[in-house]
Design an enzyme around this catalytic site. Sequence first.
Site, short mmCIF file in Angstrom:
data_model
loop_
_atom_site.label_atom_id
_atom_site.label_comp_id
_atom_site.label_asym_id
_atom_site.label_seq_id
_atom_site.Cartn_x
_atom_site.Cartn_y
_atom_site.Cartn_z
N CYS A 141 0.84 -1.21 0.00
CA CYS A 141 0.00 0.00 0.00
C CYS A 141 0.87 1.26 0.00
O CYS A 141 1.49 1.59 1.02
CB CYS A 141 -0.93 -0.03 1.22
SG CYS A 141 -1.83 1.51 1.50
N CYS A 178 -0.05 4.02 2.49
CA CYS A 178 0.33 3.62 3.85
C CYS A 178 1.76 4.06 4.15
O CYS A 178 2.08 4.45 5.28
CB CYS A 178 0.23 2.11 4.02
SG CYS A 178 -1.44 1.44 3.84
#
Length: 327
Positions: free
Chosen positions: A79, A82
């Site tokens: 991700c 993230c």
Amino acid sequence: MQPRNMSMSGVVDLAAVKAAGEAKAKAEQARAENARQGGTGAVPPSSLVIDVDEAGFERDVLQRSTEVPVVIDFWAEWCEPCKQLSPVLERLAREYNGRFVLAKIDVDANQMLMQQFGIQGIPAVFAVVAGQALPLFQGAAPETQIRQTLDQLIQVGEERFGLTGIAVDAGAEDAGDGDAEREAAVPEGPYDALLEAAVQALDANDFPAAAEAYRSVLSDDPGNTEAKLGLAQAELLARVQGMDQAQVRKDAADRPADVAAQIAAADLDLVGGHVEDAFGRLVEAVRRTAGDDREAARVRLLELFEVIGGDDPRVTAARSALARVLF
């Protein structure tokens, strides 16, 4: 990215009188027991950011939340947003010095927890206060808004649950301190100053300045992954800044054939963490249009791929879907 549900209004139901009273009692008992044993209760700085799995969730999150608010960062290695959000949360956890604890949960390794919290997209940030869970936001967020959310969370913890945080022993040396010092001694890369300036501009919501800094890096190093991702994010945030979200959503619903309306709504989808919705909306726009409209939808979809990162499986799936409607 702009977060969803940044207010603490949802905590009212969670902070029922009975739960608050029980939490206060547990916190007082824990402090009394620690004092009886002659301990200070102080923890090393490394205890402010912890990795949590399903086996340790009850101990590390639920039980700990009777002493201090626990903020949960749901993330995954693939991700890309993230990777932007997690370092900010970790830095703030240390800066707030025991007023909350950050628990990091890898969703790939802890699918059950992901399901229990109803995670639809990551990054997703929750809090647990006195055993009660509440959503904070989904998607990355500017640091100023994260700070506001944390301040509200801490205030709720103190006023409703009597959670005053935990003491931190600043003198305690973690096992990795030597590694951190050696890492700090590594010479900076040629673009570190520009990249840091870009991050600071993002935190200040100065998205044009952030984009300019990222472009300066890319002019010399076109393959710089961090700058490419950062530029895509800065441009997205600049586009949605000041949008009337309700009107954009209404326009998209009322005019499904309006490509500009669908593009604007897709930007909001992505900013809110609804990655599949954003991609699906634009793939459908490409499928049902032609000419300049189709090209506009296709280009915006490719730009949003850059925001998420090419290694993300949702990007891979959307690329396949795009190829099917194009060819």
